[in-house]
Write a protein that holds these residues in place. Structure first.
Motif, mmCIF file in Angstrom:
data_model
loop_
_atom_site.group_PDB
_atom_site.id
_atom_site.type_symbol
_atom_site.label_atom_id
_atom_site.label_comp_id
_atom_site.label_asym_id
_atom_site.label_seq_id
_atom_site.Cartn_x
_atom_site.Cartn_y
_atom_site.Cartn_z
ATOM 1 N N GLY A 1 59.825 71.086 56.104
ATOM 2 C CA GLY A 1 59.914 71.742 54.805
ATOM 3 C C GLY A 1 59.016 71.126 53.756
ATOM 4 O O GLY A 1 59.067 71.494 52.585
ATOM 5 N N THR A 2 58.157 70.197 54.165
ATOM 6 C CA THR A 2 57.280 69.505 53.217
ATOM 7 C C THR A 2 56.046 70.342 52.891
ATOM 8 O O THR A 2 55.430 70.929 53.782
ATOM 9 N N LYS A 3 55.689 70.385 51.627
ATOM 10 C CA LYS A 3 54.514 71.135 51.182
ATOM 11 C C LYS A 3 53.231 70.323 51.353
ATOM 12 O O LYS A 3 53.271 69.112 51.603
ATOM 13 N N ASP A 4 52.100 70.987 51.166
ATOM 14 C CA ASP A 4 50.801 70.307 51.136
ATOM 15 C C ASP A 4 50.694 69.510 49.842
ATOM 16 O O ASP A 4 50.732 70.082 48.750
ATOM 17 N N LEU A 5 50.531 68.207 49.971
ATOM 18 C CA LEU A 5 50.449 67.372 48.773
ATOM 19 C C LEU A 5 49.071 67.416 48.117
ATOM 20 O O LEU A 5 48.907 66.964 46.992
ATOM 21 N N TYR A 6 48.067 67.979 48.807
ATOM 22 C CA TYR A 6 46.771 68.131 48.149
ATOM 23 C C TYR A 6 46.823 69.257 47.107
ATOM 24 O O TYR A 6 45.854 69.472 46.367
ATOM 25 N N ALA A 7 47.950 69.962 47.040
ATOM 26 C CA ALA A 7 48.141 71.003 46.029
ATOM 27 C C ALA A 7 49.184 70.589 44.998
ATOM 28 O O ALA A 7 49.661 71.408 44.220
ATOM 29 N N TYR A 8 49.551 69.301 44.991
ATOM 30 C CA TYR A 8 50.586 68.820 44.076
ATOM 31 C C TYR A 8 50.153 69.050 42.626
ATOM 32 O O TYR A 8 48.985 68.858 42.287
ATOM 33 N N PRO A 9 51.065 69.498 41.744
ATOM 34 C CA PRO A 9 50.673 69.865 40.373
ATOM 35 C C PRO A 9 50.150 68.724 39.502
ATOM 36 O O PRO A 9 49.317 68.963 38.618
ATOM 37 N N ASN A 10 50.604 67.492 39.722
ATOM 38 C CA ASN A 10 50.124 66.368 38.925
ATOM 39 C C ASN A 10 48.758 65.923 39.456
ATOM 40 O O ASN A 10 48.632 65.497 40.598
ATOM 41 N N ALA A 11 47.734 66.021 38.621
ATOM 42 C CA ALA A 11 46.359 65.783 39.076
ATOM 43 C C ALA A 11 46.128 64.358 39.574
ATOM 44 O O ALA A 11 45.446 64.147 40.582
ATOM 45 N N SER A 12 46.675 63.369 38.865
ATOM 46 C CA SER A 12 46.472 61.975 39.272
ATOM 47 C C SER A 12 47.119 61.705 40.622
ATOM 48 O O SER A 12 46.516 61.083 41.505
ATOM 49 N N LEU A 13 48.353 62.186 40.796
ATOM 50 C CA LEU A 13 49.033 62.001 42.078
ATOM 51 C C LEU A 13 48.366 62.817 43.176
ATOM 52 O O LEU A 13 48.270 62.374 44.318
ATOM 53 N N ARG A 14 47.897 64.000 42.833
ATOM 54 C CA ARG A 14 47.211 64.845 43.813
ATOM 55 C C ARG A 14 46.006 64.103 44.401
ATOM 56 O O ARG A 14 45.786 64.119 45.622
ATOM 57 N N SER A 15 45.247 63.447 43.557
ATOM 58 C CA SER A 15 44.091 62.674 44.021
ATOM 59 C C SER A 15 44.526 61.522 44.915
ATOM 60 O O SER A 15 43.898 61.223 45.930
ATOM 61 N N LEU A 16 45.606 60.861 44.525
ATOM 62 C CA LEU A 16 46.131 59.753 45.318
ATOM 63 C C LEU A 16 46.616 60.242 46.674
ATOM 64 O O LEU A 16 46.329 59.636 47.709
ATOM 65 N N PHE A 17 47.351 61.355 46.689
ATOM 66 C CA PHE A 17 47.870 61.911 47.940
ATOM 67 C C PHE A 17 46.730 62.291 48.890
ATOM 68 O O PHE A 17 46.804 62.064 50.099
ATOM 69 N N LYS A 18 45.686 62.921 48.344
ATOM 70 C CA LYS A 18 44.543 63.315 49.180
ATOM 71 C C LYS A 18 43.928 62.117 49.887
ATOM 72 O O LYS A 18 43.490 62.209 51.026
ATOM 73 N N LYS A 19 43.907 61.007 49.199
ATOM 74 C CA LYS A 19 43.278 59.806 49.753
ATOM 75 C C LYS A 19 44.171 59.076 50.738
ATOM 76 O O LYS A 19 43.697 58.543 51.742
#
Length: 217
Positions: free
Chosen positions: A145-163
């Motif tokens: 049930g986990t979403k794609d974190l590269y689409a997370y709404p918080n931009a700073s966290l989104r960048s961190l998740f992608k990495k």
């Protein structure tokens, strides 16, 4: 859904939040903490009686080594045998299929409602084993049930998740502490579909399961 894109290394400031997150850079890296939120999960998962029985369709059997690797990795990370292979598609909650009909931007997609992981044969054939494993591990993460974190709404966290995270699309074939904790948390926050609901979705001609059976996926 695993998008094909190069993930550029970003220099990020240390973030202070709530739940433990080990930096990928190594064991000596300082810990960062992230709060799990409802933006990280959907409403349902694919488990039934605590397991996800999966079937590998003939067009995906070339990826059996990667699927076996990925399911074992998740079982170990979760501390229990959630994924169990079945030889009968009718007994499955999840079907792996290979296709050349996905959008060109995606190495793989997971549809939780009807229980299908479709692997893009165009991209998978170009990837080395490590990347193929990473794609399967990522798509399996969606079954909780986990979403794609590269689409997370918080931009700073989104960048961190992608990495740094599997669900952020970092092409890792190793399941780190953050991703295993997130998966366990997501399973608790989502619900398992009843057999009646699940069969309803599998009979829907517009969803991936029927498209797969009729050769449209």
């Amino acid at each position: 859904m695993f998008k094909f894109k190069h993930v550029f290394v970003l220099v990020l400031a240390t973030l202070m939040f709530v739940i433990g997150f080990a930096a990928v850079g190594g064991q000596s890296s300082s810990a960062q903490t992230i709060k799990f939120t409802s933006a990280m999960h959907t409403s349902k998962n694919l488990t039934y009686n605590g397991t996800i029985k999966y079937y590998v369709k003939a067009d995906a059997k070339r990826y059996s080594p990667e699927i076996t690797y990925a399911t074992k990795k998740w079982n170990r990370a979760l501390g229990k045998n959630v994924f169990k292979r079945t030889t009968q598609i009718s007994h499955s909650r999840l079907v792996f299929t290979g296709t050349n009909k996905l959008g060109s931007n995606y190495a793989g997609v997971a549809e939780i409602n009807s229980g299908v992981i479709a692997l893009n044969t165009s991209w998978m054939s170009r990837y080395n084993q490590q990347k193929r494993r990473a794609v399967v591990i990522h798509e399996l993460g969606h079954t909780f049930g986990t979403k794609d974190l590269y689409a997370y709404p918080n931009a700073s966290l989104r960048s961190l998740f992608k990495k740094q995270t599997i669900m952020g699309g970092n092409y890792s074939s190793q399941i780190k502490s953050f991703d295993s904790k997130l998966a366990k948390w997501t399973l608790k926050k989502t619900r398992s579909m009843s057999q009646t609901e699940f069969r309803h979705y599998r009979s829907n001609a517009g969803l991936y399961y029927q498209q797969m059976l009729t050769g449209r996926l």
